[in-house]
Write a protein that holds these residues in place. Structure first.
Motif, PDB file in Angstrom:
ATOM      1  N   ARG A 162       0.841  -1.225  -0.372  1.00 39.52           N
ATOM      2  CA  ARG A 162       0.035  -0.101   0.669  1.00 39.52           C
ATOM      3  C   ARG A 162       0.887   1.464   0.391  1.00 39.52           C
ATOM      4  N   CYS A 163       0.349   2.266  -1.289  1.00 35.60           N
ATOM      5  CA  CYS A 163       1.043   3.509  -0.873  1.00 35.60           C
ATOM      6  C   CYS A 163       2.545   3.006  -1.560  1.00 35.60           C
ATOM      7  N   SER A 164       2.990   2.598  -2.123  1.00 38.57           N
ATOM      8  CA  SER A 164       4.025   2.555  -2.536  1.00 38.57           C
ATOM      9  C   SER A 164       4.520   2.997  -3.954  1.00 38.57           C
ATOM     10  N   THR A 165       5.627   2.626  -4.412  1.00 37.21           N
ATOM     11  CA  THR A 165       6.066   2.615  -6.568  1.00 37.21           C
ATOM     12  C   THR A 165       7.251   1.881  -6.378  1.00 37.21           C
ATOM     13  N   ASP A 166       7.452   1.040  -7.174  1.00 37.58           N
ATOM     14  CA  ASP A 166       7.615   0.243  -7.525  1.00 37.58           C
ATOM     15  C   ASP A 166       8.178   0.110  -9.142  1.00 37.58           C
ATOM     16  N   THR A 167       9.603   0.187  -9.055  1.00 36.08           N
ATOM     17  CA  THR A 167       9.982   0.487 -10.666  1.00 36.08           C
ATOM     18  C   THR A 167      11.010  -0.892 -10.564  1.00 36.08           C
ATOM     19  N   PHE A 168      10.280  -1.057 -12.212  1.00 39.63           N
ATOM     20  CA  PHE A 168      11.212  -2.648 -13.085  1.00 39.63           C
ATOM     21  C   PHE A 168      11.950  -1.922 -13.845  1.00 39.63           C
TER      22      PHE A 168
END
Length: 164
Positions: A90-96
């Protein structure tokens, strides 16, 4: 109250030049992955996924992503999720960082979620090999077991029958 004409002109121009996809995401059974993932050239993509603050605290669901262009060039990742690393909290940003077939302008993006936890992405921003980006706004819980997302492609061969 009458607004100045310049406000509407600036607003209209900003919509024309925006790369954001603002149409609502849809569920589709007609979307089919491209079977030919072998490409003569490989390109690098950066995919930034923001999970809504109204999502579950975390998800153990299996999350797949597919995106591509109007010509049928498609990037597919079977599993983006990793519940042990805190992906999609929740409320996170993930970069791939993703490598796949080279595309022209990305005009569709779909997620496939499998599991019982649920997940609510807020947005997906994809940077293509030309460093241009496109953003898709979700802000809704994904249904289970069906491709769900956006198709903004017009013309060309596309992917499956969902693309004109």
């Amino acid at each position: 109250m009458q607004r100045p004409l310049s406000f509407f002109l600036i607003f209209s121009i900003s919509l024309i030049f925006s790369d954001a996809r603002s149409i609502n995401p849809t569920e589709t059974e007609s979307f089919k992955l491209q079977m030919n993932q072998e490409a003569a050239t490989t390109c690098s993509y950066t995919v930034i996924i923001k999970t809504s603050c109204y999502s579950k605290s975390y998800t153990r669901d299996k999350i797949s992503i597919a995106f591509g262009d109007v010509y049928g060039n498609e990037v597919y990742v079977k599993r983006l999720d990793d519940p042990y690393s805190g992906t999609f909290e929740r409320c996170s940003t993930d970069t791939f960082k993703i490598n796949g077939p080279c595309t022209y302008d990305i005009c569709y993006q779909y997620f496939l979620r499998r599991g019982s936890d649920g997940w609510k992405p807020e947005s997906v921003k994809i940077y293509g090999p030309n460093k241009r980006s496109v953003t898709f706004f979700y802000n809704t819980f994904l249904p289970n077991g069906v491709w769900f997302g956006f198709n903004q492609c017009h013309g060309g061969s596309g992917s499956g029958s969902a693309i004109m």
